[in-house]
Design an enzyme around this catalytic site. Structure first.
Site, PDB file in Angstrom:
ATOM      1  N   CYS A  12      -3.011   6.303  -1.913  1.00  9.22           N
ATOM      2  CA  CYS A  12      -3.574   5.567  -0.789  1.00  9.22           C
ATOM      3  C   CYS A  12      -4.773   4.758  -1.298  1.00  9.22           C
ATOM      4  O   CYS A  12      -5.598   5.295  -2.045  1.00  9.22           O
ATOM      5  CB  CYS A  12      -4.019   6.570   0.276  1.00  9.22           C
ATOM      6  SG  CYS A  12      -4.889   5.834   1.652  1.00  9.22           S
TER       7      CYS A  12
ATOM      8  N   HIS B 116       2.887   6.879   6.902  1.00 14.12           N
ATOM      9  CA  HIS B 116       1.572   6.968   6.246  1.00 14.12           C
ATOM     10  C   HIS B 116       0.566   6.061   6.983  1.00 14.12           C
ATOM     11  O   HIS B 116      -0.553   6.482   7.296  1.00 14.12           O
ATOM     12  CB  HIS B 116       1.739   6.550   4.777  1.00 14.12           C
ATOM     13  CG  HIS B 116       0.470   6.474   3.983  1.00 14.12           C
ATOM     14  ND1 HIS B 116       0.216   7.297   2.909  1.00 14.12           N
ATOM     15  CD2 HIS B 116      -0.619   5.656   4.080  1.00 14.12           C
ATOM     16  CE1 HIS B 116      -0.974   7.000   2.398  1.00 14.12           C
ATOM     17  NE2 HIS B 116      -1.504   5.996   3.090  1.00 14.12           N
ATOM     18  N   GLU B 117       0.991   4.838   7.286  1.00 11.65           N
ATOM     19  CA  GLU B 117       0.083   3.896   7.965  1.00 11.65           C
ATOM     20  C   GLU B 117      -0.195   4.324   9.407  1.00 11.65           C
ATOM     21  O   GLU B 117      -1.313   4.186   9.899  1.00 11.65           O
ATOM     22  CB  GLU B 117       0.656   2.470   7.942  1.00 11.65           C
ATOM     23  CG  GLU B 117       0.921   1.904   6.551  1.00 11.65           C
ATOM     24  CD  GLU B 117      -0.244   2.057   5.584  1.00 11.65           C
ATOM     25  OE1 GLU B 117      -1.402   1.953   6.005  1.00 11.65           O
ATOM     26  OE2 GLU B 117       0.012   2.303   4.388  1.00 11.65           O
TER      27      GLU B 117
ATOM     28  N   HIS C 282      -2.990   6.646   9.532  1.00  3.46           N
ATOM     29  CA  HIS C 282      -4.308   6.004   9.411  1.00  3.46           C
ATOM     30  C   HIS C 282      -4.848   5.600  10.787  1.00  3.46           C
ATOM     31  O   HIS C 282      -6.050   5.681  11.039  1.00  3.46           O
ATOM     32  CB  HIS C 282      -4.220   4.746   8.540  1.00  3.46           C
ATOM     33  CG  HIS C 282      -4.353   5.006   7.071  1.00  3.46           C
ATOM     34  ND1 HIS C 282      -5.445   5.645   6.521  1.00  3.46           N
ATOM     35  CD2 HIS C 282      -3.539   4.697   6.029  1.00  3.46           C
ATOM     36  CE1 HIS C 282      -5.280   5.723   5.200  1.00  3.46           C
ATOM     37  NE2 HIS C 282      -4.137   5.160   4.877  1.00  3.46           N
TER      38      HIS C 282
END
Ligand SMILES: [Zn+2]
Length: 242
Positions: free
Chosen positions: A155, A197-198, A201
């Site tokens: 990341c 994954h995003e 965030h």
């Protein structure tokens, strides 16, 4: 820089101790010049030296990392009216993704606390830095998640921490495009990993938070490691549970 040293230095960086002071503290008996040490430190921590010393970033957009900005990265990004997203914000996302070797970026990672995801490359086979899918997803929400995969994720905000993370094989999302139009889309395989994954965030979650295992690897080490420990599909169907 090796993990033990990096983890010892991290609290000093968070306290914004001068780099000279950190150098003296951690390099008492070593034969490294301040210049070399500083370079290694800036690479390891993705540190913009000007920003660290003066509070003014020389690289724009500045990448927010857990070295200096963990509290910010932990915030939940806000839903946003697409018409309120500025051209500068989109340009910043484009600029960062263009110059860096990343699969994708959430806007929080460059200091914009809005629910915007930029997908640059969702295909594992496409390794060219120039490849840019230019997919912008606003206010994405998961409608359905299925299957199970594992991947050693890196990341841009998480230094050299590389985390083995479970993700769904297929994700259906609803989102808005820049014109505000509501859309649905299915992401499958590696693309679902990149997207998941995003999406994390946007809720202030970092890959280490859900890692089955964490290792410290620089980019070169990660490339060789992933050549053996690649993307794994465990199940293609069945409801995905966190
Ligand atoms: Zn990330």
């Amino acid at each position: 820089m090796e993990r033990r040293l990096a983890e010892r230095i991290l609290p000093d960086l968070k306290k914004k101790r001068p780099l000279e002071e950190i150098y003296k503290r951690y390099n008492k008996d070593k034969n490294i010049s301040f210049f070399q040490f500083e370079e290694d430190l800036c690479n390891t921590f993705h540190l913009d030296k000007d920003y660290y010393e003066t509070g003014v970033a020389s690289n724009k957009p500045r990448i927010y990392t857990m070295a200096l900005d963990e509290d910010f990265l932990r915030k939940r990004s806000e839903e946003v009216d697409p018409s309120k997203i500025t051209k500068e914000e989109i340009t910043s996302l484009e600029t960062y993704c263009k110059k860096e070797d990343v699969f994708a970026l959430a806007s929080v990672q460059i200091g914009i606390l809005k629910r915007i995801v930029y997908l640059k490359n969702t295909q594992l086979e496409t390794s060219s830095k120039e490849h840019d899918e230019h997919q912008i997803l606003i206010n994405p929400t998961i409608l359905k998640a299925e299957g199970l995969t594992k991947y050693w994720e890196a990341c841009a905000s998480c230094l050299d921490y590389t985390s083995l993370v479970k993700r769904p094989y297929r994700i259906q999302i609803a989102y808005q495009d820049l014109s505000g139009k509501r859309k649905k889309k299915i992401f499958e395989g590696f693309a679902a990993t990149v997207l998941a994954h995003e999406l994390d965030h946007l809720d202030g979650i970092l890959p280490m938070d859900k890692a089955l295992e964490i290792r410290w690897m620089n980019k070169e080490e990660r490339i060789s490691f992933r050549a053996i420990h690649g993307y794994q599909i465990l199940k293609k169907t069945g409801n995905y549970k966190e």
